[in-house]
Design a protein around this motif. Structure first.
Motif, short mmCIF file in Angstrom:
data_model
loop_
_atom_site.label_atom_id
_atom_site.label_comp_id
_atom_site.label_asym_id
_atom_site.label_seq_id
_atom_site.Cartn_x
_atom_site.Cartn_y
_atom_site.Cartn_z
N VAL A 402 76.49 -21.19 101.72
CA VAL A 402 75.19 -22.08 101.49
C VAL A 402 75.43 -22.67 100.10
O VAL A 402 75.57 -24.11 100.40
CB VAL A 402 74.01 -21.40 101.06
CG1 VAL A 402 73.00 -22.68 100.83
CG2 VAL A 402 73.48 -20.98 102.77
N ARG A 403 76.53 -22.03 99.39
CA ARG A 403 77.09 -22.96 98.12
C ARG A 403 78.51 -23.83 98.60
O ARG A 403 78.82 -25.02 97.83
CB ARG A 403 77.78 -21.91 97.25
CG ARG A 403 78.31 -22.50 95.89
CD ARG A 403 77.84 -21.08 94.48
NE ARG A 403 79.03 -20.64 94.62
CZ ARG A 403 79.23 -19.44 94.00
NH1 ARG A 403 78.81 -19.27 92.11
NH2 ARG A 403 81.07 -18.86 94.41
N GLY A 404 78.78 -23.58 99.89
CA GLY A 404 79.75 -24.91 100.47
C GLY A 404 81.34 -24.00 100.23
O GLY A 404 82.00 -24.95 99.88
N GLU A 405 81.05 -22.40 100.46
CA GLU A 405 82.82 -22.58 100.25
C GLU A 405 83.92 -22.14 100.71
O GLU A 405 84.96 -21.66 101.63
CB GLU A 405 82.59 -21.13 99.07
CG GLU A 405 82.44 -21.00 98.38
CD GLU A 405 82.18 -19.25 97.01
OE1 GLU A 405 82.37 -18.32 97.81
OE2 GLU A 405 81.92 -19.90 95.77
N ALA A 406 83.31 -22.88 101.92
CA ALA A 406 83.58 -22.45 103.92
C ALA A 406 85.23 -23.23 103.50
O ALA A 406 84.64 -24.91 103.33
CB ALA A 406 82.82 -23.06 104.58
N VAL A 407 86.20 -23.17 104.77
CA VAL A 407 87.06 -23.99 103.96
C VAL A 407 87.26 -25.08 105.47
O VAL A 407 87.53 -26.39 105.17
CB VAL A 407 88.51 -23.44 105.15
CG1 VAL A 407 89.20 -24.43 104.93
CG2 VAL A 407 88.80 -22.38 103.56
N ASP A 408 86.20 -25.16 106.13
CA ASP A 408 85.84 -26.26 107.28
C ASP A 408 84.57 -26.05 107.89
O ASP A 408 83.88 -24.87 107.93
CB ASP A 408 86.99 -26.15 108.30
CG ASP A 408 87.58 -25.14 108.95
OD1 ASP A 408 86.89 -23.92 109.52
OD2 ASP A 408 88.69 -24.92 108.79
N ARG A 409 84.31 -26.99 108.81
CA ARG A 409 82.79 -26.61 109.86
C ARG A 409 82.60 -25.41 110.81
O ARG A 409 81.99 -24.34 110.82
CB ARG A 409 82.13 -27.87 110.70
CG ARG A 409 81.67 -27.63 111.08
CD ARG A 409 80.97 -29.04 111.64
NE ARG A 409 80.48 -30.15 110.19
CZ ARG A 409 79.73 -30.71 110.00
NH1 ARG A 409 78.30 -29.42 110.01
NH2 ARG A 409 79.45 -31.09 108.91
N ALA A 410 84.06 -24.90 111.95
CA ALA A 410 84.28 -24.27 112.64
C ALA A 410 84.26 -22.83 112.00
O ALA A 410 83.57 -21.99 111.72
CB ALA A 410 85.52 -24.26 113.47
N ARG A 411 84.54 -22.72 110.87
CA ARG A 411 84.81 -21.42 109.46
C ARG A 411 83.37 -21.79 109.60
O ARG A 411 82.48 -19.86 109.50
CB ARG A 411 85.62 -21.22 108.88
CG ARG A 411 85.38 -19.57 108.11
CD ARG A 411 86.47 -20.05 106.87
NE ARG A 411 87.96 -19.62 107.67
CZ ARG A 411 89.49 -19.23 106.93
NH1 ARG A 411 89.31 -18.77 105.63
NH2 ARG A 411 89.66 -18.44 107.30
N LEU A 412 82.36 -22.26 108.70
CA LEU A 412 81.01 -22.29 108.71
C LEU A 412 80.91 -20.93 109.60
O LEU A 412 79.22 -20.77 109.29
CB LEU A 412 80.99 -23.58 108.00
CG LEU A 412 79.57 -23.63 108.00
CD1 LEU A 412 79.38 -22.28 106.16
CD2 LEU A 412 79.04 -24.61 106.54
N VAL A 413 80.05 -22.27 110.57
CA VAL A 413 79.59 -22.28 111.86
C VAL A 413 79.83 -20.84 111.70
O VAL A 413 79.13 -19.70 112.47
CB VAL A 413 79.65 -22.64 112.63
CG1 VAL A 413 78.87 -23.00 114.10
CG2 VAL A 413 79.31 -24.79 112.55
N ARG A 414 81.09 -20.14 112.59
CA ARG A 414 81.01 -18.62 113.10
C ARG A 414 80.36 -17.86 111.68
O ARG A 414 79.93 -16.57 112.23
CB ARG A 414 82.34 -18.43 113.12
CG ARG A 414 83.34 -17.41 113.17
CD ARG A 414 84.96 -16.91 112.56
NE ARG A 414 84.99 -17.24 111.75
CZ ARG A 414 85.93 -16.59 110.88
NH1 ARG A 414 86.81 -16.93 112.15
NH2 ARG A 414 86.80 -17.22 109.96
N ASP A 415 81.10 -17.90 110.58
CA ASP A 415 80.24 -17.12 109.12
C ASP A 415 79.63 -16.69 108.90
O ASP A 415 78.39 -15.84 109.26
CB ASP A 415 81.19 -17.25 108.36
CG ASP A 415 82.27 -16.65 107.47
OD1 ASP A 415 83.28 -16.23 108.93
OD2 ASP A 415 83.60 -17.42 107.04
N SER A 416 79.07 -18.26 109.06
CA SER A 416 77.08 -17.97 109.15
C SER A 416 76.13 -17.48 110.48
O SER A 416 75.28 -16.50 110.19
CB SER A 416 76.88 -19.09 109.40
OG SER A 416 76.71 -20.17 108.44
#
Length: 470
Positions: A402-416
């Protein structure tokens, strides 16, 4: 899988999560202190997940029918999601302590202390439970259960032998863990794989025999299976002793969890398909019955007893190391007494000593009381206390996302998605412990708050200067 980069790759983008590197002033590099490679780290995870429970598991869930295998699959997905979360967190911060380190870094000292305190309670009470359960299998080989003190001494010996291996250094801990894991999997794989050649679908019994709906039957059988994956955090807790922890902790955690899942699923399916359902429901040694059905004779009981004893001894070896690692990490930060930072040959010796003494006292109390009810309640409490660090670790990963440490949107969705599944799995574990266990577990946590108050005050207390002194 979770690498943050090597010397052959360009520097990470600014959006990558920061990594933490901390030198351990209490470590040593003697010949008895050796960092774990990927095979030993994987064996630590698998050995700690698979204790002695698997040898009774098929009979425990047989009354629900084969629908319980569906619950197994659901739980495996949750456990692997939690393993992936630990891998991501370890890649970000590969220090010894696992969930304690992640919770403290994300939420501060108090959350870190709760993770360390609850996990420490889990380890030493579980060690006592494992030793007492192992005596039952030892009794098949050597009659020790007929006399209370003989059984008690056997349980104490089963606790202290792994503790001595830990005192000898991480080199010996790793060797014992690797050998015991290999030895335990030989008979388990014999049934898991060999049983498929003797598989008879007519022996499976009905799909749902528990009188519940399909969803209700899955939930009911899951209550017995939920605790089968405790230990998934093993490599993360010992990250400081793992070579190239940013890569190997995640790999060992996922491989170990997946390997344990395969053994669980194949073993249970093979027993279901070799032992008639009506016999399996009342069986006290389902794997032994499966071996007898496959090969004839009555030697299955001895073989399973040996396998269970090796399994539990290896599990005790791994859990003894983990029992000292989290207090060591917390003590290094001033949240546990400083004595827990003392290490010799790569092992926090004070943590090992205190843990084995507490587990021994609990074991003696169990035999002196003449009743296992108090002991069983404490074991159920550990089911709750083990999931507190799990949930805090999942929350820490959510915090970083949530703090915004994901590299890209695809990784953000996957990790979420993975983090959400891991968090749900942790909450399900808590619910499966039962109301009484949650109630008792909260009391254990509240007792820890008093300890935290003392340690926090000691950290903040400043010595009076000569001018201010009366």
């Amino acid at each position: 899988m979770h690498s943050t980069g090597t010397v052959h790759q360009p520097a990470p983008a600014p959006a990558e999560p920061p990594t933490v590197t901390v030198e351990d002033p209490h470590g040593d590099t003697g010949r008895h202190a050796r960092r774990f490679g990927l095979p030993v780290a994987t064996a630590l995870v698998m050995g700690n997940i698979i204790g002695g429970g698997i040898f009774l598991l098929p009979a425990s869930i047989a009354p629900f029918g084969t629908v319980s295998l569906v619950a197994f699959v659901v739980l495996t997905v949750g456990a692997i999601a939690l393993a992936l979360v630990f891998g991501r967190l370890a890649a970000r911060d590969p220090r010894t302590g696992g969930p304690y380190v992640y919770a403290r870094e994300a939420f501060g000292d108090f959350a870190g202390f709760l993770a360390a305190w609850s996990y420490w309670i889990t380890t030493w009470v579980s060690n006592a439970a494992l030793a007492v359960a192992a005596v039952g299998y030892l009794d098949v080989l050597i009659p020790v259960g007929g006399h209370r003190w003989t059984a008690c001494l056997a349980a104490l010996a089963l606790q202290w032998l792994p503790a001595l291996a830990n005192f000898a250094g991480t080199r010996y801990v790793g060797a014992v863990q690797l050998v015991s894991t290999v030895l335990k999997f030989v008979p388990l794989l014999l049934v898991a794989v060999g049983g498929l050649f003797f598989f008879d679908p007519d022996r499976l019994g009905p799909f749902n025999t528990g009188g519940h709906s399909a969803v209700g039957a899955v939930s009911a059988s899951a209550a017995l299976l939920l605790f089968s994956y405790l230990g998934v955090e093993s490599a993360a807790v010992s990250a400081g002793e793992v070579k190239d922890a940013r890569r190997n902790v995640g790999r060992a955690t996922v491989i170990g969890t997946a390997g344990a899942a395969v053994v669980y699923l194949l073993g249970t399916l093979s027993v279901f398909g070799t032992v008639p359902h009506d016999r399996l429901v009342t069986s006290t040694a389902p794997f032994s019955d499966a071996v007898d059905t496959m090969f004839g004779g009555s030697w299955g009981g001895t073989a399973v007893a040996l396998a269970a004893l090796v399994s539990m001894t290896g599990c005790l070896n791994g859990w003894t190391l983990l029992s000292a690692q989290t207090p060591y990490a917390a003590a290094r930060d001033g949240l546990f007494p400083s004595a827990f930072t003392r290490r010799r040959r790569g092992v926090p010796t004070v943590g090992v000593g205190v843990t084995v003494v507490l587990a021994s006292l609990l074991t003696m109390y169990n035999y002196l009381s003449g009743s296992g009810k108090v002991f069983e309640v404490l074991v159920l409490v550990t089911t709750f206390t083990a999931t507190v660090p799990y949930l805090l670790a999942a929350a820490a990963q959510l915090f970083h996302l949530v703090r915004g440490e994901a590299v890209d949107r695809a990784r953000l969705v996957r990790d979420s998605v993975i983090t959400a599944v891991a968090a749900a799995f942790s909450v399900w574990l808590m619910a499966g412990a039962g109301y009484a266990a949650v109630y008792q577990g909260v009391l254990f946590l509240f007792a820890g708050i008093l300890v935290y108050a003392v340690m926090a005050a000691r950290r903040q207390r400043k010595p009076a200067s000569p001018v201010e002194a009366p």
